[in-house]
Enzyme design. Sequence first.
Site, PDB file in Angstrom:
ATOM      1  CG  LEU A  17      -1.891  -1.143   1.371  1.00  9.39           C
ATOM      2  CD1 LEU A  17      -2.627  -1.073   2.696  1.00  9.39           C
ATOM      3  CD2 LEU A  17      -2.885  -1.112   0.222  1.00  9.39           C
ATOM      4  N   GLY A  18       2.037   1.112   0.602  1.00  7.00           N
ATOM      5  CA  GLY A  18       2.923   2.267   0.674  1.00  7.00           C
ATOM      6  C   GLY A  18       4.274   1.842   1.200  1.00  7.00           C
ATOM      7  CE1 TYR A  22      13.617   3.997  10.880  1.00  8.22           C
ATOM      8  CE2 TYR A  22      11.485   4.884  11.535  1.00  8.22           C
ATOM      9  CZ  TYR A  22      12.872   4.945  11.532  1.00  8.22           C
ATOM     10  OH  TYR A  22      13.495   5.959  12.176  1.00  8.22           O
ATOM     11  CD  GLU A  24       7.348  -3.703   0.877  1.00 10.47           C
ATOM     12  OE1 GLU A  24       7.525  -3.533  -0.324  1.00 10.47           O
ATOM     13  OE2 GLU A  24       7.102  -4.818   1.386  1.00 10.47           O
ATOM     14  CB  VAL A  25       1.886   0.211   4.492  1.00  8.52           C
ATOM     15  CG1 VAL A  25       0.506   0.029   5.116  1.00  8.52           C
ATOM     16  CG2 VAL A  25       2.678   1.273   5.237  1.00  8.52           C
ATOM     17  CE  LYS A  40       5.017   3.146   9.601  1.00  8.23           C
ATOM     18  NZ  LYS A  40       4.593   4.492   9.974  1.00  8.23           N
ATOM     19  CG  ASP A 132       6.833  14.504   6.813  1.00 10.34           C
ATOM     20  OD1 ASP A 132       7.068  15.436   6.015  1.00 10.34           O
ATOM     21  OD2 ASP A 132       7.176  13.326   6.604  1.00 10.34           O
TER      22      ASP A 132
HETATM   23  N1  ADE Z   1      -0.532   3.509   2.664  1.00 11.48           N
HETATM   24  C1  ADE Z   1       0.114   3.729   3.787  1.00 11.48           C
HETATM   25  N2  ADE Z   1      -0.699   3.504   4.838  1.00 11.48           N
HETATM   26  C2  ADE Z   1      -1.896   3.124   4.328  1.00 11.48           C
HETATM   27  C3  ADE Z   1      -3.148   2.783   4.902  1.00 11.48           C
HETATM   28  N3  ADE Z   1      -3.323   2.777   6.208  1.00 11.48           N
HETATM   29  N4  ADE Z   1      -4.172   2.477   4.073  1.00 11.48           N
HETATM   30  C4  ADE Z   1      -3.972   2.507   2.742  1.00 11.48           C
HETATM   31  N5  ADE Z   1      -2.834   2.846   2.154  1.00 11.48           N
HETATM   32  C5  ADE Z   1      -1.796   3.137   2.941  1.00 11.48           C
END
Ligand code: ADE
Length: 460
Positions: A17-18, A22, A24-25, A40, A132
Amino acid sequence: MQATTFVEDWLCYNTTLGEGAYGEVKLLIHRRTEEKIACKIINHQRYKDAATNINREVTIHRMLDHENIIKYFGRRQEPLKEYIFLEYASGGELFQLIEPDIGMASHAAQTYMKQLMHGVNYLHNKGITHRDIKPENLLIGEGGVLKISDFGMATLFRYKGKERLLDKKCGTKPYLAPEVLQKPYRAQPSDLWSCGIVFVAMLTGELPWADATDRNVEFAKWRKDVYISETPWSKLGNTALSLARQILNLDPNKRLTLEQIEKHPWMKFNFDCGSSKDNVDGSVERPTKRWNSMVEAETKHNRDTPQVTLSQPIITYRPSSIDQLINDLKTTRREQVCFSQPTQYEDLMIQFTQSPITKDNFHNLSKRMTRFYVTVSYEKTLEALCSVLDTLHYSWTTDASGAVTISTVDFMKNQLIFKANLFEMDGRILLDFRLSKGCGLEFKKKFLKLKSCLCDIIDK
Ligand code: ADE
């Protein structure tokens, strides 16, 4: 959809997701209820200073409960890794909704700005500053609701009614208030400055400067009030410009407060969506390009293919030639790739919509714009992509899954890393790009450049 069991009843998908400082999510889906949450993953081996920072982040995040803030659900600590469970925001990151050099419609920007103010107000009332704020840290949940995320840099600025000044220089350069670089600084005005930069980015698709320092030419012009005929300012109507000027006031004590921002005429204006007179002052929007591209955009959030387990190491390599890469993928590597998996239709699907855009559905129309279908084979696509990357002097590597990791710098000389993945969808090949590190708007500009270079193979 295939996935690995993470904890009892929760399936972990290889959907990134991101990516953060530190790790990935990832996406977790409950086996029975199909509830989705984000996880996370922090790799303590790789990031030695992670533990202290994560503890601080969690201490702050667990105190928060507001509609415009990503919810914290809990954590699980293991010797080498740590997992933080968070509310899942199905709409992805706000920056994905900002079209480079164009921005988004005023009514959309106004909705997000209001929600951003609600979230920041909640934080500030609790004595917490985010430090941030930027489109990459603003996620979009169900119904297009903006959610502030990532409390890695947040801190307490007020305790038992007593405000303290801050002196840590942190945040992301283009969004940093000038006083942050001169420290000590007050927390609230500096967060609001960052919101002002987000405001300009939403309406123009541009960041006004690389950093708010005297060395920066664009910022120097803003400081001297000699900017008006230049972008991004020339793209703003008078009322939007008035709001930008007052939020981006160099003097933190004269900068608009949150309450004043909420009362500004631009924030109160009833934008008539669908009308070309979208601006408060009647100046005409540029709806055609903006809305056309939104209509073309997808409705479902980006997903990568599930399959690789959480602990699977990612080994990157740079093949000696494109032929070698193709060959490698044809043999061992490609078996692990999405191609050998059943099509993740539900998960990856892009729906093009013909329906008219209204205030209620705009958030559904424009999720990931950084992907396109191609007309040629997997191998030919990879070959075309890698040769364009070489021509543009972007460095690139591939990993076991066939994803191409592209590394370059943006115009501010900051590192920009993004990934390209190929998926088979309905017998067609989809080339999908996702930001790993760096500025979201700059990533989208590079994406557009790559897209124009690949126009011969794009399925229009
Ligand atoms: N990217 C980073 N954190 C996220 C989240 N909680 N839900 C969806 N995309 C994300």
